[in-house]
Design a protein around this motif. Sequence first.
Motif, mmCIF file in Angstrom:
data_model
loop_
_atom_site.group_PDB
_atom_site.id
_atom_site.type_symbol
_atom_site.label_atom_id
_atom_site.label_comp_id
_atom_site.label_asym_id
_atom_site.label_seq_id
_atom_site.Cartn_x
_atom_site.Cartn_y
_atom_site.Cartn_z
ATOM 1 N N ARG A 38 0.867 -1.322 -0.027
ATOM 2 C CA ARG A 38 -0.006 -0.017 0.203
ATOM 3 C C ARG A 38 0.966 1.400 0.077
ATOM 4 N NH1 ARG A 38 -2.629 -0.544 6.062
ATOM 5 N NH2 ARG A 38 -1.038 -0.122 7.103
ATOM 6 N N GLN A 39 0.268 2.238 -0.396
ATOM 7 C CA GLN A 39 1.200 3.749 -0.668
ATOM 8 C C GLN A 39 0.097 4.640 -0.307
ATOM 9 O OE1 GLN A 39 2.817 4.479 -4.576
ATOM 10 N NE2 GLN A 39 4.344 5.786 -3.563
ATOM 11 N N VAL A 60 2.657 -7.057 8.006
ATOM 12 C CA VAL A 60 3.502 -5.900 8.640
ATOM 13 C C VAL A 60 2.470 -5.734 10.118
ATOM 14 C CG1 VAL A 60 1.741 -4.167 7.818
ATOM 15 C CG2 VAL A 60 4.101 -3.511 8.442
ATOM 16 N N ASP A 61 3.534 -5.473 11.133
ATOM 17 C CA ASP A 61 3.035 -5.390 12.352
ATOM 18 C C ASP A 61 1.574 -4.480 12.820
ATOM 19 O OD1 ASP A 61 6.039 -5.209 14.351
ATOM 20 O OD2 ASP A 61 5.035 -6.821 13.359
ATOM 21 N N SER A 62 1.411 -3.476 11.979
ATOM 22 C CA SER A 62 0.235 -2.630 11.928
ATOM 23 C C SER A 62 -0.895 -3.355 11.682
ATOM 24 C CB SER A 62 0.640 -1.355 11.392
ATOM 25 O OG SER A 62 0.688 -1.642 9.830
ATOM 26 N N VAL A 63 -0.877 -4.256 10.759
ATOM 27 C CA VAL A 63 -2.147 -5.064 10.689
ATOM 28 C C VAL A 63 -2.436 -6.312 10.936
ATOM 29 C CG1 VAL A 63 -2.069 -3.760 8.285
ATOM 30 C CG2 VAL A 63 -1.426 -6.049 8.511
ATOM 31 N N LYS A 64 -1.607 -6.728 11.991
ATOM 32 C CA LYS A 64 -1.645 -8.112 12.341
ATOM 33 C C LYS A 64 -2.914 -8.204 13.352
ATOM 34 C CE LYS A 64 3.139 -9.425 12.523
ATOM 35 N NZ LYS A 64 4.566 -9.777 13.227
ATOM 36 N N GLU A 88 -5.872 5.594 9.212
ATOM 37 C CA GLU A 88 -4.519 5.225 8.924
ATOM 38 C C GLU A 88 -4.207 3.843 7.737
ATOM 39 O OE1 GLU A 88 -5.448 5.243 12.045
ATOM 40 O OE2 GLU A 88 -4.374 4.112 13.242
ATOM 41 N N ASP A 89 -5.148 3.338 7.567
ATOM 42 C CA ASP A 89 -5.200 2.242 6.546
ATOM 43 C C ASP A 89 -5.414 2.734 5.313
ATOM 44 O OD1 ASP A 89 -6.827 -0.138 8.852
ATOM 45 O OD2 ASP A 89 -4.597 0.123 8.209
ATOM 46 N N VAL A 121 -10.757 5.089 4.423
ATOM 47 C CA VAL A 121 -11.384 4.638 5.698
ATOM 48 C C VAL A 121 -11.586 6.083 6.254
ATOM 49 C CG1 VAL A 121 -11.292 3.403 7.759
ATOM 50 C CG2 VAL A 121 -10.109 2.637 5.732
ATOM 51 N N SER A 122 -12.928 6.311 6.609
ATOM 52 C CA SER A 122 -13.199 7.694 7.040
ATOM 53 C C SER A 122 -13.474 7.590 8.581
ATOM 54 C CB SER A 122 -14.693 8.108 6.612
ATOM 55 O OG SER A 122 -15.662 7.217 6.710
#
Length: 123
Positions: A38-39, A60-64, A88-89, A121-122
Amino acid sequence: QVQLVESGGGLVQAGGSLRLSCAASGGIFRINSMGWYRQAPGKQRDVVAEITSGGSTNYVDSVKGRFTISRDNAKNTVYLQMNSLKPEDTAVYYCNAEALVQKSSGLGYLEVWGQGTLVTVSS
């Protein structure tokens, strides 16, 4: 010609879910690893999740605990189930695959990218 076609992006509220799909086609003999990157605006493209042909996964840790990557080898398709989404996604999500294809010099592996699908994502 090998191509990856993604689908499933869109707009969702925080806490919601989306499922991304990516289908590979075009002269593929086999696919080794597949993955999602993702970018976000103004940032570099980073890996989100990867899966080998045998089904081993890496995140990645942020989505585990929130995202799950899976694949259907018979369909040359990879999926990304995204739950508990956070603002933040938000990013353009790209599919990636290492495909065994026929090159002018013989069979060889080629890294292929999809065109990207936007996830917003809102809050």
